[in-house]
Design a protein around this motif. Structure first.
Motif, PDB file in Angstrom:
ATOM      1  N   PRO B  58       0.690  -1.111  -0.070  1.00 42.50           N
ATOM      2  CA  PRO B  58       0.111   0.036   0.128  1.00 42.50           C
ATOM      3  C   PRO B  58       0.841   1.297  -0.001  1.00 42.50           C
ATOM      4  O   PRO B  58       0.273   2.322  -0.629  1.00 42.50           O
ATOM      5  N   GLY B  59       2.056   1.160   0.463  1.00 41.36           N
ATOM      6  CA  GLY B  59       2.819   2.411   0.555  1.00 41.36           C
ATOM      7  C   GLY B  59       2.907   3.296  -0.607  1.00 41.36           C
ATOM      8  O   GLY B  59       2.855   4.447  -0.693  1.00 41.36           O
ATOM      9  N   THR B  74     -11.233   4.637  -7.321  1.00 45.76           N
ATOM     10  CA  THR B  74     -11.035   3.419  -8.069  1.00 45.76           C
ATOM     11  C   THR B  74     -10.025   2.435  -7.197  1.00 45.76           C
ATOM     12  O   THR B  74      -9.734   1.372  -7.391  1.00 45.76           O
ATOM     13  N   ARG B  75      -9.194   2.958  -6.165  1.00 43.36           N
ATOM     14  CA  ARG B  75      -8.307   2.124  -5.384  1.00 43.36           C
ATOM     15  C   ARG B  75      -8.934   1.270  -4.643  1.00 43.36           C
ATOM     16  O   ARG B  75      -9.880   1.465  -3.783  1.00 43.36           O
ATOM     17  N   ARG B  76      -8.806  -0.292  -4.760  1.00 43.00           N
ATOM     18  CA  ARG B  76      -9.362  -1.243  -4.060  1.00 43.00           C
ATOM     19  C   ARG B  76      -8.285  -2.317  -3.815  1.00 43.00           C
ATOM     20  O   ARG B  76      -7.268  -2.505  -4.580  1.00 43.00           O
ATOM     21  N   ASP B  77      -8.349  -2.796  -2.446  1.00 36.55           N
ATOM     22  CA  ASP B  77      -7.316  -3.985  -2.220  1.00 36.55           C
ATOM     23  C   ASP B  77      -7.483  -5.044  -2.915  1.00 36.55           C
ATOM     24  O   ASP B  77      -8.649  -5.673  -3.032  1.00 36.55           O
ATOM     25  N   ILE B 191      -1.239  -6.709   1.592  1.00 42.72           N
ATOM     26  CA  ILE B 191      -2.029  -6.083   0.567  1.00 42.72           C
ATOM     27  C   ILE B 191      -1.642  -5.768  -0.758  1.00 42.72           C
ATOM     28  O   ILE B 191      -0.644  -5.051  -0.703  1.00 42.72           O
ATOM     29  N   TYR B 192      -2.446  -6.218  -1.821  1.00 43.95           N
ATOM     30  CA  TYR B 192      -1.856  -5.649  -3.138  1.00 43.95           C
ATOM     31  C   TYR B 192      -2.863  -4.770  -3.752  1.00 43.95           C
ATOM     32  O   TYR B 192      -4.027  -5.310  -4.120  1.00 43.95           O
ATOM     33  N   PRO B 193      -2.947  -3.489  -3.264  1.00 41.25           N
ATOM     34  CA  PRO B 193      -3.874  -2.595  -4.015  1.00 41.25           C
ATOM     35  C   PRO B 193      -4.018  -2.414  -5.445  1.00 41.25           C
ATOM     36  O   PRO B 193      -2.630  -2.539  -5.910  1.00 41.25           O
TER      37      PRO B 193
END
Ligand SMILES: Nc1ncnc2c1ncn2[C@@H]1O[C@H](COP(=O)(O)OP(=O)(O)OP(=O)(O)O)[C@@H](O)[C@H]1O
Ligand SMILES: Nc1ncnc2c1ncn2[C@@H]1O[C@H](COP(=O)(O)OP(=O)(O)OP(=O)(O)O)[C@@H](O)[C@H]1O
Ligand code: MOO
Ligand SMILES: [Mg+2]
Ligand SMILES: [Mg+2]
Lengths: 360, 235, 230, 230, 360
Positions: B58-59, B74-77, B191-193
């Motif tokens: 996420p960074g 639009t950002r979603r994990d 997490i891969y966002p």
């Protein structure tokens, strides 16, 4: 065209300080190994930038440190035959020869390549690279390369040193022709007295970076004080006119009122010749000798006698064609009773006048 | 016309498969550019022609968001992953929750991890070890690599007896065995966002993101060992 | 062995294109800079020398990042060149730029070494025959440094084929556009279970580069013989 | 600017140590291989030539991986050398090995170029004076290629200072042991917002390498003058 | 020690095929530029590997292609003075000079460096690099380097070509001493007739890669058929014994029953000398001439007359001290009525016998 040179330059352990003028024709730089000949030639070519100096060809200043003038080498239009051939290794002999022509002005008086190649005997080498040449072949190509650059000044640093006599005597007439037909100064370094005598219009004798003697060739060569030349170089140069060619291969010439016979020369009747007669090849006689194989016997008067440090003495003899020099032993002088003012006869062998000692 | 997806290197194949089904459905060609997340993020920041970015942490996505490079909303994990301790044949067969890593490493063994302060897998690993009270003991023994696959390689070729990598990596490498699975609460969530990048193709980017969250894609990710996340879009 | 992905051939073709263009494009400035460094004394000579070596000294990623800063769509050079239709960012041209920049020090050094070995006496001889500095450079110095230029070009080509860090940082890893062989190898290395693809790509890389090396050795031998006139 | 971390100085010292040793250690084999490639004709010459270039052609990561396979604790070379007390894995020596291997092609090429420029006529002259091949190499060829050796060493040092991919793959990044400047730079690049540290480290890298370059230029000028006898 | 050479080698456009023996003393390779002299010397040195051939120094085989023997150059122990100096640019003159000594066997007869340096006049150059030397200086250092390597064979390719006469006459006596005191073969390439006459024990005349004449110096030089030498090289070598040195600087020598006077020579009474008398410097007379400055008049009998292609003829005259050659014009012969069998007198100037034509 006259080349005038004045150079002062300091190298560690060697100081060059010379000033001389080179009139049209061949000016020979003469001097022992290390006396500064190559340095002078390099300065004229623009490859050495002297600390101080001026080099000019007529009005055209090539270098003037005082006025901060320095013409780069490529604009000086020289043909420089280097002491070491310096051929371009990646070019064939032909390409080397023709290199300078690319840069010569269109209207420059150019030598005919075929003629030069022929004269140098390198026609069979044209397709080769310098690495596949012998030492003398390389030197000949270097001569050709310089000649074909349509130069207005020729610099030649011992160009014939690596060549045999036969080859030399093929090239020398060519250089003479250049000297006489084209009024460009040729600065010529050599150790060979024969080349000096034959080619030199004037001579600059050097010692340790200084000019010790300079002047017309005839004068300087007649001066026994020109030590660097070595005693054997001393000789007189007579000017003579071709009278006739004889059927037996001899050429009759006239020097003053004297008639001399030379081995056949190519000049035609009426032409003027320079003949160097080495002092050591002249025999003096107190009365006209007879029954000798020497054809040339000239009457004269002893003008001066300079005893050398050894057993010899240098005798100058005024005769109608000019002054002859003779080196004889002091013992002979005493035996013959010759002294200044004596009448005497000088005997000169016809064949002792070598082809390379006769120049057009 | 086409769509360019910048994706963390480890997602390359999985994304390529998911993209293929998207192309089949929509006719839009998808090009996947795979590299390190940091590299890709910087490139996007500098105006790279990416339409979608899938980061490995996420960074970097945060950073792009701060700089306004994302299409808002639009950002979603997209995916999750697990962290595991691996060993090769020579290592003890399993370790309990009371594992003593230092002892398991032996006298001069190294613990292979990605850069513990810079690369996500390393950061997570360090956090987990700290939580487990092991970090003090092993920090001097850690061989840090520039990416997690290099850490995997160190263990696989036997250069390091132990390593900490993602479960997905361990699964793909037959020469290593999983000795311990770190509990998910021992480290910040992996997490891969994914998000759409502001630019010309925002609509198609949204469509692609939707596709990634769809069932077909989920199956692909599962097959590759990732854990698809079922969050709802934020904002 | 894995079936050969069309993407692999794409990467091979692209790598060749990038390496060839990088080498060709780096040659003229490489020759010029080498000549300037050897033959001219000018203020900033040492600075130029340092600049040339920079890509060697810095980690490739940093070089790539600096290229991105300068030639990226937002970078000053990138913006200046864009109206002229010259775009490097995320194009194969950018990959070539990165490879060329990374190869540049190798190229310059090789040419410099050869230049330093040219006998100034031959250049002098050419000058006395009327050749200006430019002509001397073209007809004498140039041919004599050809072996060095070739050696430099081979190094540059090899380096360009292998360049990875700067390329991926600058132009990313876009299949068909910027994904060179090394980028592809890297990508496969990151993917669980793709080792066989890696091996294949590595073998292809080696085969291409070895072929280029062999050819270059042959040319170089002839060239050396030609220059030395043997 | 960020405060300078002691770890930074550690990385600087280590990088210097690694680069110096890599260069020094690569020199003897580099000279030998260059000599063999130029002067000997043997079967496998082209293979050796290819091998030398390999680190240039392959992405550094692959080279690092191959080193790991060979010199890692389980690798054949690693195992063979271990009883002799020679260990590369996870040691600064391994970083030096990686840097040396990566720099090797640059070194060899530079020396080769210089060697090819040595006039065989001088070597012949030495032989006629009684010098055996070895003595000729030591007293004539050697001194005459010194400028090339220096140029190669400079390239190698610069490359060793900048080497990253092979090093981190082979010996990873262990602060104080194998964390060189490029590794540190890379690490900071991975952290959002750590740019100032990156800039600091890059500047340090540049300063060191420029210093080395300047010194080498001075030496090289003297050396060239010495060799040419000017 | 005898060097025996048999070489066949094909170059594009040039074929070398020679076979000769070089006895102790100086064997001069004589021939026009490109005739193959340097190639032969290179083959002896091991720098050229001929297609076919055998080179041996006494029993020691340096090369034998038939038996696949090839001794590498560094084990041949030669002192090679190259046509182009080939000094080591990175070494000082001193280091160049002493280079060969490192490799010379401990017990090898070595020249004294100080003496050689002094003879070559290079003491002021010892600290310099070759790049700071003039052409002649470089050549002198190259000579010194070869001499100081304690060689068992000396190869000298036009070693004196770049030097002035004065310098030559300092080096020539040294080479003579080497030739006489040390029984090592010296293979010597030169274009200079004077050097041939003075140094040569035997002469190998080359043309287009083949030997056209070989034999003892006196014989070959007396042969007018040796074209490459050039007509001026023809001359006879008389062997004479020193009788006395006179106060006036002349040395009296005896050749057969004839007495000759020479400029002072360093040899002491009783020593044997070789005197080259160039054919062109001999004057013939039908009766004993009188009142001439020439001190040396030798009685003899015309043995043969060979008319040349030009106006000259070469006359060989048997006299008590050996055979003299005289080049005179055919016209003179006719005038004097000289024919084979005629009695005649040969007149030789004392000073015409140059120092470089007299050797110990
Ligand atoms: N590599 C080569 N290829 C073809 N011909 C060559 C090669 N090297 C030399 N030659 C020829 O061989 C012949 C003999 O050369 P060499 O150097 O032995 O002559 P040289 O007698 O020493 O002449 P010089 O007095 O000019 O030095 C020359 O005609 C030369 O052109
Ligand atoms: N770079 C230099 N440093 C010091 N002295 C030099 C340098 N170059 C030449 N010299 C000296 O300058 C003097 C003149 O050299 P130059 O080459 O002009 O002589 P030269 O008359 O051509 O001699 P040669 O007939 O032997 O060729 C020589 O004594 C030489 O040693
Ligand atoms: O020749 Mo003399 O001149 O005998 O004295
Ligand atoms: Mg000179
Ligand atoms: Mg020769």
């Amino acid at each position: 065209m006259t080349l005038s040179v004045a150079i002062r330059h300091q190298l560690p352990g060697f100081a060059l300080d010379v000033r001389f003028d080179a009139p049209p024709g061949v000016t020979v730089l003469f001097g022992r190994s290390g006396s500064g000949k190559t340095s002078i030639v390099n300065a004229v070519a623009g490859l050495l930038r002297p600390d101080d100096g001026r080099v000019a060809v007529d009005g055209d200043v090539l270098l003037d440190t005082a006025r901060n003038v320095w013409m780069p080498p490529h604009r000086r239009r020289l043909g420089y035959v280097f002491q070491e051939a310096r051929l371009f290794p990646h070019m064939t002999v032909r390409q080397n020869l023709l290199y300078g022509r690319w840069f010569a002005p269109r209207n420059a008086r150019a030598e005919d390549p075929d003629h030069v190649i022929d004269m140098l005997g390198i026609v069979h080498l044209l397709g080769r690279r310098p690495a596949a040449l012998s030492g003398g072949e390389r030197q000949r190509v270097a001569i050709g390369r310089a000649l074909l650059a349509a130069p207005r000044l020729i610099l030649a640093d011992e160009p014939l040193a690596a060549l045999d006599d036969a080859r030399k005597s093929e090239i020398l007439p060519y250089l003479e022709r250049l000297r006489d037909e084209v009024a460009i100064p040729i600065l010529y370094v050599t150790h060979s007295a024969a080349e000096v005598a034959r080619l030199a219009t004037s001579v600059v004798a050097l010692q340790d970076g200084r000019v010790i003697r300079q002047g017309p060739a005839a004068e300087v060569l007649a001066d026994p004080g020109v030590a660097p030349a070595g005693i054997r170089a001393v000789g007189a140069v007579l000017t003579a006119q071709v009278v006739a060619h004889h059927a037996d291969g001899l050429t009759e010439v006239r020097a003053g009122s004297d008639t001399l016979f030379l081995p056949h020369v190519p000049q035609t009747a009426g032409d003027t010749l320079r003949i160097r007669i080495a002092a050591q090849e002249v025999i003096l006689a107190s009365k006209r000798p007879e029954g000798l194989s020497a054809l040339n016997i000239v009457e004269g008067e002893v003008h001066s006698i300079r005893p050398g440090s050894g057993p010899g003495a240098l005798v100058s003899v005024h005769c109608s064609g000019g002054t002859l020099l003779a080196r004889v032993t002091q013992r002979s002088l005493a035996t013959l009773g010759l002294a200044e003012g004596s009448k005497c006869f000088a005997v000169i062998k016809t064949v002792a006048i070598a082809p390379e000692d006769i120049g057009g | 016309d086409d769509l360019t997806v910048f994706a963390a290197a480890s997602l390359r194949n999985a994304l390529a498969e998911a993209a293929a089904s998207f192309t089949a459905e929509t006719g839009t060609n998808v090009t996947v550019s795979a590299a390190g997340s940091s590299t890709l993020a910087r490139q996007i920041e500098m105006g790279a022609p990416a339409d979608v970015f899938v980061s490995a942490n996420p960074g970097w996505m945060d950073r792009l968001e701060e700089r306004g490079r994302l299409v808002a909303g639009t950002r979603r994990d997209l995916l999750g992953n697990r962290l595991v301790l691996i060993g090769n044949g020579a290592s003890p067969s399993s370790l309990g929750p009371d594992l003593d890593l230092a002892a398991a490493l032996g006298s001069d063994g190294r613990l292979a991890m990605a850069l513990v302060d810079a690369v996500p897998a390393g950061i997570y690993g360090k956090a987990a070890l700290t939580r487990l009270g092991q970090w003090e003991n092993v920090s001097a023994r850690v061989a840090q690599t520039d990416n997690v696959r290099a850490a995997l390689a160190l263990v696989a070729v036997g250069a390091a007896p132990l390593g900490i990598v993602y479960a997905t990596d361990a699964q793909a490498e037959p020469r290593v065995s999983v000795l311990y699975r770190f509990a998910e609460d021992m480290h910040p969530p992996i997490i891969y966002p994914a998000a759409a990048i502001a630019g010309a193709n925002e609509d198609r980017a949204r469509a692609f993101l939707d596709h990634l969250h769809g069932d077909a894609a989920r199956a692909v990710f599962l097959e590759h060992g990732f854990a698809p996340l079922t969050d709802t879009p934020d904002g | 062995m894995a079936e050969i992905d069309p993407e692999v051939w794409q990467a091979v073709r692209l790598s060749l294109k990038v390496a060839i263009w990088a080498t060709l494009a780096a040659l003229p400035p490489g020759i010029f800079v080498a000549y300037a460094l050897v033959r001219w004394r000018f203020p900033g000579r040492q600075f130029l020398n340092g600049l040339v070596h920079l890509p060697l000294i810095l980690p490739p990623v940093v070089t790539g990042y600096l290229l991105l800063l300068a030639f990226g769509p937002q970078g000053p050079a990138g913006r200046a060149l864009e109206p002229l239709g010259i775009v490097f960012a995320f194009r194969w041209t950018g990959a070539a730029l990165a490879a060329g920049v990374m190869a540049f020090p190798l190229l310059v050094r090789a040419i410099r070494l050869s230049l330093e070995a040219v006998d100034p006496k031959l250049e002098q001889a050419a000058a006395t025959l009327g050749a200006s500095r430019l002509w001397v450079a073209l007809t004498v110095t140039g041919p004599l440094v050809l072996p060095g230029i070739l050696a430099g070009a081979v190094l540059a080509f090899a380096k360009a084929m292998g360049e990875f860090g700067a390329t991926i940082t600058f132009v990313s890893n876009i299949p068909g556009e910027t994904q060179t062989l090394p980028s592809a190898i890297y990508a496969f290395l990151q993917i669980p279970g793709a080792e066989s693809s890696v091996v294949l790509l590595v073998l292809i890389s080696i085969a291409i580069a070895m072929g280029a090396l062999l050819v270059s050795e042959l040319i170089s031998r002839r060239l050396a013989a030609w220059v030395a006139g043997r």
